[in-house]
Every structure is written in structure tokens, then in C-alpha cells.
Scaffold this active site. Structure first.
Site, PDB file in Angstrom:
ATOM      1  N   ARG A 142      30.033  34.671  56.102  1.00 52.38           N
ATOM      2  CA  ARG A 142      30.380  33.771  54.945  1.00 52.38           C
ATOM      3  C   ARG A 142      29.163  33.847  53.708  1.00 52.38           C
ATOM      4  O   ARG A 142      28.079  34.200  54.012  1.00 52.38           O
ATOM      5  CB  ARG A 142      30.004  32.083  55.399  1.00 52.38           C
ATOM      6  CG  ARG A 142      30.110  31.298  54.571  1.00 52.38           C
ATOM      7  CD  ARG A 142      30.474  29.896  55.179  1.00 52.38           C
ATOM      8  NE  ARG A 142      29.320  29.238  55.776  1.00 52.38           N
ATOM      9  CZ  ARG A 142      29.041  28.275  56.505  1.00 52.38           C
ATOM     10  NH1 ARG A 142      30.091  27.474  56.686  1.00 52.38           N
ATOM     11  NH2 ARG A 142      27.910  27.971  56.991  1.00 52.38           N
ATOM     12  N   ARG A 161      22.773  24.617  65.938  1.00 50.84           N
ATOM     13  CA  ARG A 161      23.457  23.801  65.138  1.00 50.84           C
ATOM     14  C   ARG A 161      24.569  23.397  65.775  1.00 50.84           C
ATOM     15  O   ARG A 161      25.037  22.095  65.958  1.00 50.84           O
ATOM     16  CB  ARG A 161      23.712  24.290  63.795  1.00 50.84           C
ATOM     17  CG  ARG A 161      22.755  24.375  62.973  1.00 50.84           C
ATOM     18  CD  ARG A 161      22.803  25.576  61.722  1.00 50.84           C
ATOM     19  NE  ARG A 161      24.007  25.334  60.892  1.00 50.84           N
ATOM     20  CZ  ARG A 161      24.304  26.171  60.050  1.00 50.84           C
ATOM     21  NH1 ARG A 161      23.888  27.314  59.971  1.00 50.84           N
ATOM     22  NH2 ARG A 161      25.550  25.827  59.360  1.00 50.84           N
ATOM     23  N   ARG A 171      28.032  10.968  61.836  1.00 47.71           N
ATOM     24  CA  ARG A 171      27.365  11.972  62.551  1.00 47.71           C
ATOM     25  C   ARG A 171      27.173  11.446  64.299  1.00 47.71           C
ATOM     26  O   ARG A 171      27.111  12.091  65.153  1.00 47.71           O
ATOM     27  CB  ARG A 171      26.403  12.774  62.268  1.00 47.71           C
ATOM     28  CG  ARG A 171      26.517  13.601  61.155  1.00 47.71           C
ATOM     29  CD  ARG A 171      25.238  14.275  60.663  1.00 47.71           C
ATOM     30  NE  ARG A 171      25.475  15.286  59.167  1.00 47.71           N
ATOM     31  CZ  ARG A 171      25.497  16.482  59.285  1.00 47.71           C
ATOM     32  NH1 ARG A 171      25.827  17.087  60.378  1.00 47.71           N
ATOM     33  NH2 ARG A 171      25.908  16.896  58.114  1.00 47.71           N
ATOM     34  N   ARG A 213      23.421  31.798  53.361  1.00 48.45           N
ATOM     35  CA  ARG A 213      22.354  30.888  53.842  1.00 48.45           C
ATOM     36  C   ARG A 213      21.568  31.400  54.775  1.00 48.45           C
ATOM     37  O   ARG A 213      22.094  32.417  55.721  1.00 48.45           O
ATOM     38  CB  ARG A 213      23.295  29.573  54.685  1.00 48.45           C
ATOM     39  CG  ARG A 213      23.734  28.854  53.484  1.00 48.45           C
ATOM     40  CD  ARG A 213      24.462  27.478  54.142  1.00 48.45           C
ATOM     41  NE  ARG A 213      23.438  26.968  55.326  1.00 48.45           N
ATOM     42  CZ  ARG A 213      23.825  25.702  55.932  1.00 48.45           C
ATOM     43  NH1 ARG A 213      24.811  25.001  55.432  1.00 48.45           N
ATOM     44  NH2 ARG A 213      23.320  25.201  56.860  1.00 48.45           N
ATOM     45  N   LYS A 227      35.633  22.026  56.969  1.00 53.33           N
ATOM     46  CA  LYS A 227      35.912  20.712  56.547  1.00 53.33           C
ATOM     47  C   LYS A 227      35.999  20.729  55.029  1.00 53.33           C
ATOM     48  O   LYS A 227      36.685  20.140  54.515  1.00 53.33           O
ATOM     49  CB  LYS A 227      34.587  19.777  57.039  1.00 53.33           C
ATOM     50  CG  LYS A 227      34.743  19.755  58.718  1.00 53.33           C
ATOM     51  CD  LYS A 227      33.683  18.577  59.164  1.00 53.33           C
ATOM     52  CE  LYS A 227      32.163  19.255  59.007  1.00 53.33           C
ATOM     53  NZ  LYS A 227      32.070  20.316  59.714  1.00 53.33           N
TER      54      LYS A 227
END
Length: 214
Positions: free
Chosen positions: A126, A171, A87, A160, A13
Site C-alpha cells: 500500500r 496491529r 474499538r 507508512r 473501511k
């Protein structure tokens, strides 16, 4: 034009929002960024956010809507990309009410569809630049061999701590429980367009552009 980018964590996104900002002069409204900016900005709303975050509490929907109202009031030039909000169905209703109150409307909701297994593989690879936030991937877009960010030259590469398989599964479960009902909500309203989010970046970019109303 006002749009929502909808999809699970790591669906791309933020990357696609950056393209839309560059191409269409839109303003990206990322909930996380707005909260951090408000906390550090010293405005009345910012003081509320800072107080909530210092207590370790969750920021309420009313506060987030207040921040969005502030941003829309400040800049209505090229339309908005809502990233990370709404959300839930309650947040979707609140956003719709806010836009109507301000004489605006939601033009399109882009759902980035993904395969969970492929998504987990993508996210665990990532990394990002700690200075400018540029995103890299060990497989598709690795950190430059010279050790410097290609955007700003920083050597501060970060990963992260929750970009691991177990955390990602949790998640994703939260996303499917709370956010996926929005797919039906916006489909019923004739606003939804679905795009496969794990294709090559520029292919996804082209599909999103084609899906947006003229």
C-alpha cells in the site's frame, strides 16, 4: 442512516466509506481525522485534544465522544459512518448512549471479513498520496506511471513506516483482542452484516449496499 464499518487495519473501511459518502451523502466520522481537525481547529474541545496529544497521552473515550457529539450537532443531513470507533465494548456502549440521547439510532454494522495472510500482502503493497490521501496498491491499483496522483496530480507518494509484516501482525493481534468482541455484541443486537472485505473493490461496494437496510 447511521452505520459502523468494522474490520482490521487495511480491510478497506476508508475506501468503502468514501463510496457511501458519494452515493448516500453520508458523513464519515474517522477518529483519526476528527482528532487532527480538532487539534488544529481552536475550539474548546480542540484545545483539550491538543493538550493531550502534546503530552503524548492517549485521548480518552470521553473526549472522542465529545468530538462525535460536536460533529453530529453540526451536521445531521445524510447520516453518519463511524470509522475507527468504537474499538471496545465500553466505547460501543458509550456510542449507543450518545445516539439515544440525541434521538438517533444505529441502523447497521458492516463487518469486513478478511484473511490475515492476504491482508498482510495487501497492506505491505500500500501507498498513498501525501497531498490528498488517495490510496494506491502496487498490485491492484498501482501509483500512476507518470508519477502523479490520479486524483490531485501530486508527486508526493508515501508509505507508512509501520506497513511491514511484523508491525501488521501486532496491529492485527490488538484488533482481535480488543475489537473483535464487538462482532458478537452487534450480532446479538441484530445489527451485524458480514461482507468479505478482500474481494474486488466494486464487488465489496455492491455487497455493502445490498446489506444496508432500505
Amino acid at each position: 442512516m447511521n452505520i459502523i464499518l468494522l474490520g482490521p487495519p487495511g480491510a478497506g473501511k476508508g475506501t468503502q466509506a468514501n463510496f457511501l459518502v458519494e452515493e448516500r451523502c453520508m458523513t464519515q466520522l474517522s477518529t483519526g481525522d476528527m482528532l487532527r481537525e480538532a487539534r488544529d481547529g481552536g475550539t474548546e474541545m480542540g484545545k483539550v485534544v491538543a493538550d493531550v496529544m502534546e503530552r503524548g497521552d492517549l485521548v480518552t473515550d470521553d473526549v472522542v465522544i465529545g468530538l462525535i457529539r460536536e460533529r453530529i450537532d453540526a451536521d445531521k443531513s445524510g447520516g453518519f459512518i463511524f470509522d475507527g470507533f468504537p474499538r471496545t465494548l465500553a466505547q460501543a456502549d458509550a456510542l449507543g448512549d450518545l445516539l439515544a440521547e440525541m434521538g438517533m439510532e444505529l441502523d447497521c454494522v458492516i463487518e469486513l471479513q478478511v484473511d490475515d495472510t492476504a491482508l498482510i500482502q495487501r497492506i505491505t503493497a500500500r501507498s498513498s498520496c501525501g497531498a490528498c490521501g488517495a490510496v494506491y496498491n502496487d498490485i491492484t491499483n498501482p501509483w500512476p506511471e507518470d508519477g502523479r496522483c490520479s486524483r490531485c496530480g501530486s508527486t508526493d507518494v508515501r508509505r507508512r513506516s509501520d506497513d511491514n509484516e511484523e508491525s501488521l501482525k501486532q496491529r492485527l493481534m490488538e484488533y482481535y483482542k480488543k475489537t473483535s468482541p464487538l462482532i458478537g455484541y452487534y450480532h446479538a443486537g441484530g445489527k451485524l452484516a458480514s461482507v468479505y472485505g478482500l474481494g474486488e473493490i466494486n464487488e465489496v461496494r455492491t455487497e455493502i449496499s445490498s446489506a444496508l437496510p432500505e
